[in-house]
Design an enzyme around this catalytic site. Structure first.
Site, PDB file in Angstrom:
ATOM      1  N   HIS A   1       0.830  -1.210   0.000  1.00 35.37           N
ATOM      2  CA  HIS A   1       0.000   0.000   0.000  1.00 35.37           C
ATOM      3  C   HIS A   1       0.870   1.268   0.000  1.00 35.37           C
ATOM      4  O   HIS A   1       0.785   2.114  -0.891  1.00 35.37           O
ATOM      5  CB  HIS A   1      -0.874   0.050   1.257  1.00 35.37           C
ATOM      6  CG  HIS A   1      -1.804  -1.095   1.452  1.00 35.37           C
ATOM      7  ND1 HIS A   1      -2.874  -1.332   0.632  1.00 35.37           N
ATOM      8  CD2 HIS A   1      -1.845  -2.069   2.400  1.00 35.37           C
ATOM      9  CE1 HIS A   1      -3.543  -2.389   1.077  1.00 35.37           C
ATOM     10  NE2 HIS A   1      -2.937  -2.859   2.139  1.00 35.37           N
TER      11      HIS A   1
HETATM   12  C1  BDR Z   1      -2.909   1.365   5.244  1.00 38.93           C
HETATM   13  O1  BDR Z   1      -3.230   0.898   6.556  1.00 38.93           O
HETATM   14  C2  BDR Z   1      -2.054   0.674   7.268  1.00 38.93           C
HETATM   15  O2  BDR Z   1      -2.159  -0.427   8.124  1.00 38.93           O
HETATM   16  C3  BDR Z   1      -0.962   0.548   6.255  1.00 38.93           C
HETATM   17  O3  BDR Z   1       0.286   0.941   6.802  1.00 38.93           O
HETATM   18  C4  BDR Z   1      -1.394   1.438   5.138  1.00 38.93           C
HETATM   19  O4  BDR Z   1      -0.959   2.768   5.339  1.00 38.93           O
HETATM   20  C5  BDR Z   1      -3.553   0.433   4.239  1.00 38.93           C
HETATM   21  O5  BDR Z   1      -4.930   0.441   4.388  1.00 38.93           O
END
Ligand code: BDR
Ligand code: CA
Length: 328
Positions: free
Chosen positions: A253
């Site tokens: 992500h």
């Molecule tokens: C986001 O949620 C967090 O747990 C991750 O680091 C990322 O920024 C993804 O939904």
């Protein structure tokens, strides 16, 4: 090529750590500051992790790390240690050196005294139209900076936000993505600010996947401090995901938000009007994008550039090449 000057606002977080590694491995970027926010872990742990990650990367020069918001603007903090581990980085204290010492000792760097939202506004103000703010955690610090210093924040070149789920399910509730869900009020302030924002939602980030096979075949054999850290910090998460989904694959992500700044041709962007549901209830934190097929003049004007397509193969190759490079 003059590198783009970036601030990374983060809540490390395993994929945040991978995003920081990618940023420092990329000559297209100059990381001017790391600001931390409560999200995956508390803000104190997030700042500690940012400093620990800098010890692993050991960049020259070292950017400052600032502590930011301890709590979302209006609701209680919910963290994600179940996913990222108790320390947010896959429980690194279990790893020892040959001599039995911690492989990841206490960080050498401490956070600066300035708080995150002040540092963000100061840096942006000092370099009009130069700084790209990359947000890979909840948007609390950014919203506080916008509320406190709107004229200074108006000098930002771009804000790139990892967050939201436009046409795909959420990852924390059936429809909401974590970063937006944790502080929906902050997200709404950012989205309605009129600032130039690119949104990197789950629609694209869930297509860029790092598998355990890739880590074992490509990353581990490099044997650098950075690649060892990637193997150690991701190990527990691969097990967690395999148990739940049947395959050991981590969505990149946060690294994709950095990737979009490195090379904008990795994604296709669509201008859309997006609002955030802030009210309590099952839709809290949902990003509602106007994709109605009616004439533009009958709709609210777009407020975000939303990444709707990604060249996933090219990004994952870029990510692996960069993190596996020879670190000095
Ligand atoms: C986001 O949620 C967090 O747990 C991750 O680091 C990322 O920024 C993804 O939904
Ligand atoms: Ca994050």
């Amino acid at each position: 090529m003059t590198p783009k000057r970036v601030i990374i606002d983060t809540d490390p977080g395993i994929d945040d750590a991978l995003a920081l590694i990618l940023a420092f491995a990329s000559p297209e970027l100059s990381v001017e500051a790391i600001t931390t926010v409560a999200g995956n872990v508390t803000v104190e742990q997030a700042a500690r992790n940012a400093c620990a990650i800098l010890d692993v990367i050991d960049p020259h020069p070292r950017p400052p790390v600032a502590l930011g918001a301890r709590q979302p603007l209006k609701r209680a903090l919910r963290t994600a240690e179940h996913y990222h581990g108790q320390d947010g980085l896959g429980n690194l204290s279990r790893f020892k050196t040959g001599e039995g010492k911690p492989r990841y000792p206490d960080p050498r760097q401490s956070p600066v005294r300035q708080d995150a939202s002040t540092l963000i506004a100061d840096l942006i103000d000092s370099a009009p139209n130069e700084i790209v703010l990359i947000c890979i955690g909840p948007l609390t610090n950014v919203a506080m900076a916008i509320l406190a210093a709107p004229e200074r924040m108006a000098k930002v070149r771009e804000i790139v936000i990892m967050g939201g789920a436009i046409e795909v399910p959420g990852n924390v509730t059936p429809m909401a993505e974590f970063n937006i869900y944790i502080d929906p009020h902050a997200a709404e302030i950012a989205f309605s600010s009129g600032l130039p924002i690119t949104l990197v939602p789950l629609d694209v980030t869930e297509q860029v996947i790092l598998t355990q096979e890739q880590v074992e075949a490509v990353v581990r054999p490099i044997g650098s401090r950075v690649t060892q850290f990637i193997c150690d910090s991701s190990e527990r998460l691969f097990g967690y995901i395999r148990e739940r989904r049947g395959c050991a694959a981590i969505p990149l992500h946060d690294p994709l938000a950095v990737g979009v700044v490195i090379d904008q041709s990795l994604v296709r962007r669509e201008p859309l009007h997006v609002e955030v549901e802030t009210a309590d209830g099952p839709a809290q934190g949902v990003t509602i994008a106007d994709r109605c097929q009616i004439r533009a003049e009958w709709k609210q004007p777009p407020n975000l550039q939303v990444c709707t397509e990604v060249d996933a193969g090219r990004f994952v190759r870029l990510f692996l090449e960069r993190v596996c490079r020879q670190w000095s």
